[in-house]
Write a protein that holds these residues in place. Structure first.
Motif, PDB file in Angstrom:
ATOM      1  N   LYS A  70       0.860  -1.173   0.000  1.00  0.00           N
ATOM      2  CA  LYS A  70       0.000   0.000   0.000  1.00  0.00           C
ATOM      3  C   LYS A  70       0.900   1.227   0.000  1.00  0.00           C
ATOM      4  O   LYS A  70       2.109   1.113   0.154  1.00  0.00           O
ATOM      5  N   THR A  71       0.329   2.411  -0.184  1.00  0.00           N
ATOM      6  CA  THR A  71       1.135   3.608  -0.346  1.00  0.00           C
ATOM      7  C   THR A  71       1.072   4.561   0.839  1.00  0.00           C
ATOM      8  O   THR A  71       1.701   5.608   0.822  1.00  0.00           O
ATOM      9  N   SER A  72       0.324   4.214   1.884  1.00  0.00           N
ATOM     10  CA  SER A  72       0.274   5.050   3.083  1.00  0.00           C
ATOM     11  C   SER A  72       0.153   4.151   4.309  1.00  0.00           C
ATOM     12  O   SER A  72      -0.054   2.950   4.192  1.00  0.00           O
ATOM     13  N   THR A  73       0.234   4.747   5.494  1.00  0.00           N
ATOM     14  CA  THR A  73       0.137   3.980   6.728  1.00  0.00           C
ATOM     15  C   THR A  73      -1.307   3.789   7.185  1.00  0.00           C
ATOM     16  O   THR A  73      -1.537   3.306   8.288  1.00  0.00           O
ATOM     17  N   ALA A  74      -2.276   4.107   6.350  1.00  0.00           N
ATOM     18  CA  ALA A  74      -3.696   3.998   6.724  1.00  0.00           C
ATOM     19  C   ALA A  74      -4.007   2.600   7.242  1.00  0.00           C
ATOM     20  O   ALA A  74      -3.789   1.606   6.557  1.00  0.00           O
ATOM     21  N   PHE A  75      -4.524   2.520   8.488  1.00  0.00           N
ATOM     22  CA  PHE A  75      -4.811   1.237   9.114  1.00  0.00           C
ATOM     23  C   PHE A  75      -6.029   0.556   8.493  1.00  0.00           C
ATOM     24  O   PHE A  75      -6.206  -0.644   8.650  1.00  0.00           O
ATOM     25  N   GLY A  76      -6.852   1.268   7.751  1.00  0.00           N
ATOM     26  CA  GLY A  76      -8.017   0.689   7.096  1.00  0.00           C
ATOM     27  C   GLY A  76      -7.741   0.198   5.689  1.00  0.00           C
ATOM     28  O   GLY A  76      -8.656  -0.188   4.978  1.00  0.00           O
ATOM     29  N   THR A  77      -6.460   0.188   5.268  1.00  0.00           N
ATOM     30  CA  THR A  77      -6.091  -0.270   3.933  1.00  0.00           C
ATOM     31  C   THR A  77      -5.233  -1.518   4.056  1.00  0.00           C
ATOM     32  O   THR A  77      -4.293  -1.559   4.851  1.00  0.00           O
ATOM     33  N   ALA A  78      -5.555  -2.554   3.265  1.00  0.00           N
ATOM     34  CA  ALA A  78      -4.793  -3.802   3.317  1.00  0.00           C
ATOM     35  C   ALA A  78      -3.337  -3.563   2.951  1.00  0.00           C
ATOM     36  O   ALA A  78      -3.023  -2.812   2.029  1.00  0.00           O
ATOM     37  N   GLY A  79      -2.452  -4.190   3.682  1.00  0.00           N
ATOM     38  CA  GLY A  79      -1.013  -4.075   3.498  1.00  0.00           C
ATOM     39  C   GLY A  79      -0.344  -4.135   4.854  1.00  0.00           C
ATOM     40  O   GLY A  79      -1.000  -4.376   5.875  1.00  0.00           O
ATOM     41  N   HIS A  80       0.950  -3.918   4.888  1.00  0.00           N
ATOM     42  CA  HIS A  80       1.701  -4.041   6.131  1.00  0.00           C
ATOM     43  C   HIS A  80       2.554  -2.799   6.351  1.00  0.00           C
ATOM     44  O   HIS A  80       3.096  -2.247   5.411  1.00  0.00           O
ATOM     45  N   THR A  81       2.696  -2.406   7.620  1.00  0.00           N
ATOM     46  CA  THR A  81       3.505  -1.249   7.976  1.00  0.00           C
ATOM     47  C   THR A  81       4.392  -1.597   9.162  1.00  0.00           C
ATOM     48  O   THR A  81       3.914  -2.144  10.154  1.00  0.00           O
ATOM     49  N   MET A  82       5.672  -1.287   9.039  1.00  0.00           N
ATOM     50  CA  MET A  82       6.588  -1.352  10.171  1.00  0.00           C
ATOM     51  C   MET A  82       6.839   0.088  10.586  1.00  0.00           C
ATOM     52  O   MET A  82       7.379   0.874   9.804  1.00  0.00           O
ATOM     53  N   GLY A  83       6.393   0.431  11.802  1.00  0.00           N
ATOM     54  CA  GLY A  83       6.507   1.800  12.285  1.00  0.00           C
ATOM     55  C   GLY A  83       7.910   2.122  12.734  1.00  0.00           C
ATOM     56  O   GLY A  83       8.487   1.413  13.554  1.00  0.00           O
ATOM     57  N   ALA A  84       8.460   3.219  12.219  1.00  0.00           N
ATOM     58  CA  ALA A  84       9.836   3.592  12.525  1.00  0.00           C
ATOM     59  C   ALA A  84       9.993   4.145  13.934  1.00  0.00           C
ATOM     60  O   ALA A  84      10.874   3.737  14.672  1.00  0.00           O
ATOM     61  N   GLY A  85       9.147   5.073  14.310  1.00  0.00           N
ATOM     62  CA  GLY A  85       9.323   5.743  15.582  1.00  0.00           C
ATOM     63  C   GLY A  85       8.816   4.965  16.775  1.00  0.00           C
ATOM     64  O   GLY A  85       9.288   5.128  17.891  1.00  0.00           O
ATOM     65  N   ASN A  86       7.844   4.087  16.561  1.00  0.00           N
ATOM     66  CA  ASN A  86       7.226   3.407  17.702  1.00  0.00           C
ATOM     67  C   ASN A  86       7.452   1.899  17.713  1.00  0.00           C
ATOM     68  O   ASN A  86       6.984   1.221  18.616  1.00  0.00           O
ATOM     69  N   GLY A  87       8.137   1.352  16.735  1.00  0.00           N
ATOM     70  CA  GLY A  87       8.435  -0.071  16.712  1.00  0.00           C
ATOM     71  C   GLY A  87       7.234  -0.960  16.438  1.00  0.00           C
ATOM     72  O   GLY A  87       7.270  -2.154  16.687  1.00  0.00           O
ATOM     73  N   SER A  88       6.153  -0.393  15.936  1.00  0.00           N
ATOM     74  CA  SER A  88       4.937  -1.173  15.710  1.00  0.00           C
ATOM     75  C   SER A  88       5.019  -1.979  14.419  1.00  0.00           C
ATOM     76  O   SER A  88       5.788  -1.674  13.518  1.00  0.00           O
ATOM     77  N   LEU A  89       4.203  -3.018  14.361  1.00  0.00           N
ATOM     78  CA  LEU A  89       4.023  -3.812  13.157  1.00  0.00           C
ATOM     79  C   LEU A  89       2.527  -3.948  12.953  1.00  0.00           C
ATOM     80  O   LEU A  89       1.830  -4.488  13.818  1.00  0.00           O
ATOM     81  N   GLU A  90       2.035  -3.426  11.853  1.00  0.00           N
ATOM     82  CA  GLU A  90       0.606  -3.488  11.566  1.00  0.00           C
ATOM     83  C   GLU A  90       0.380  -4.378  10.356  1.00  0.00           C
ATOM     84  O   GLU A  90       0.982  -4.168   9.302  1.00  0.00           O
ATOM     85  N   LEU A  91      -0.445  -5.399  10.518  1.00  0.00           N
ATOM     86  CA  LEU A  91      -0.783  -6.330   9.454  1.00  0.00           C
ATOM     87  C   LEU A  91      -2.263  -6.171   9.169  1.00  0.00           C
ATOM     88  O   LEU A  91      -3.089  -6.433  10.041  1.00  0.00           O
ATOM     89  N   VAL A  92      -2.603  -5.741   7.968  1.00  0.00           N
ATOM     90  CA  VAL A  92      -4.001  -5.518   7.601  1.00  0.00           C
ATOM     91  C   VAL A  92      -4.295  -6.359   6.362  1.00  0.00           C
ATOM     92  O   VAL A  92      -3.633  -6.218   5.333  1.00  0.00           O
ATOM     93  N   ARG A  93      -5.284  -7.241   6.496  1.00  0.00           N
ATOM     94  CA  ARG A  93      -5.649  -8.108   5.383  1.00  0.00           C
ATOM     95  C   ARG A  93      -7.162  -8.166   5.291  1.00  0.00           C
ATOM     96  O   ARG A  93      -7.851  -8.222   6.318  1.00  0.00           O
ATOM     97  N   ASP A  94      -7.674  -8.177   4.094  1.00  0.00           N
ATOM     98  CA  ASP A  94      -9.114  -8.183   3.874  1.00  0.00           C
ATOM     99  C   ASP A  94      -9.605  -9.615   3.660  1.00  0.00           C
ATOM    100  O   ASP A  94      -9.234 -10.262   2.691  1.00  0.00           O
ATOM    101  N   GLY A  95     -10.425 -10.130   4.591  1.00  0.00           N
ATOM    102  CA  GLY A  95     -11.097 -11.402   4.386  1.00  0.00           C
ATOM    103  C   GLY A  95     -10.310 -12.646   4.729  1.00  0.00           C
ATOM    104  O   GLY A  95     -10.737 -13.744   4.374  1.00  0.00           O
TER     105      GLY A  95
END
Length: 184
Positions: free
Chosen positions: A116-141
Motif C-alpha cells: 500500500k502507499t500510506s500507513t492507513a490502518f483501514g487499507t490492506a497491506g503491512h507497515t513497520m513503524g519507525a518511531g514506535n516499533g509497531s508492526l501493523e498487518l491488515v488483510r481483507d477477508g
C-alpha cells in the motif's frame, strides 16, 4: 578548455580545462558532470545494455516540466515490464516497484510500507513503524498473521515484557497451548 558546438546550441559539450569537469548546456560545470537546461525537463540516463533494446538496467535522473522535484530511478520508470527503485527528492518517500506497480515504500517518517502507499490502518497491506516499533498487518477477508513451525513441536510465539518472557503460544501435535495465560 574543450568545446563541442552546433549551429543552434552553443557549448553543447564543454570540458573545463583546469578541473576537467564536463558541462552539457553550460560553460561553468561545477561538478564532474553538470547538465543544465532552461527549457524545462532535464533527463540524464546511464544504460547498461547488452543488446539493442532500452529494457536493460539503467540509472535515470530526471526533473519534469513544472516540477522542481528531481527524481532518481534505478531501473526504468517508463517500461511496464521492468521494476524500479525510485527516490523523489521532495521528502516524501523512497519507492520500489515491480512491473511498474509500487510494492514497497519508505516514507519521510521512516515507516516501511508493503502493499500500500500510506500507513492507513483501514487499507490492506503491512507497515513497520519507525518511531514506535509497531508492526501493523491488515488483510481483507483472511488471517493477517500465519505462523508455521516446520520441524517440531514447541513455541510459536514468545511474549515478553520489560525484557522478561511472560508467556508463550506453543503447539504440541494438534494442541495449541497458551502459557502464562489468564482469561476472563
Amino acid at each position: 578548455d574543450f568545446r563541442v558546438e552546433s549551429d543552434n546550441s552553443a557549448n553543447a559539450l564543454f570540458v573545463e580545462g583546469s578541473s576537467g569537469n564536463v558541462g552539457i548546456g553550460t560553460t561553468s560545470p561545477t561538478q564532474n558532470l553538470s547538465i543544465e537546461t532552461t527549457s524545462g525537463d532535464v533527463n540524464a540516463q546511464l544504460f547498461a545494455k547488452h543488446d539493442n533494446s532500452d529494457s536493460d538496467a539503467r540509472l535515470f535522473l530526471t526533473t519534469y516540466s513544472g516540477s522542481a522535484t528531481p527524481t532518481l530511478y534505478f531501473g526504468d520508470n517508463a517500461n511496464s515490464t521492468m521494476g524500479y527503485l525510485k527516490y523523489a527528492n521532495n521528502g516524501n518517500s523512497l519507492q520500489i516497484a515491480t512491473n511498474s506497480t509500487e510494492a514497497m515504500r519508505i516514507d519521510s517518517s521512516g515507516n516501511v510500507i508493503f502493499g500500500k502507499t500510506s500507513t492507513a490502518f483501514g487499507t490492506a497491506g503491512h507497515t513497520m513503524g519507525a518511531g514506535n516499533g509497531s508492526l501493523e498487518l491488515v488483510r481483507d477477508g483472511a488471517a493477517g498473521l500465519n505462523i508455521n513451525r516446520l520441524t517440531s513441536d514447541g513455541a510459536l510465539v514468545d511474549l515478553w515484557q520489560a525484557g522478561s518472557q511472560e508467556g508463550s503460544i506453543s503447539v504440541s501435535g494438534t494442541t495449541v497451548s497458551y502459557g502464562g495465560f489468564t482469561g476472563t
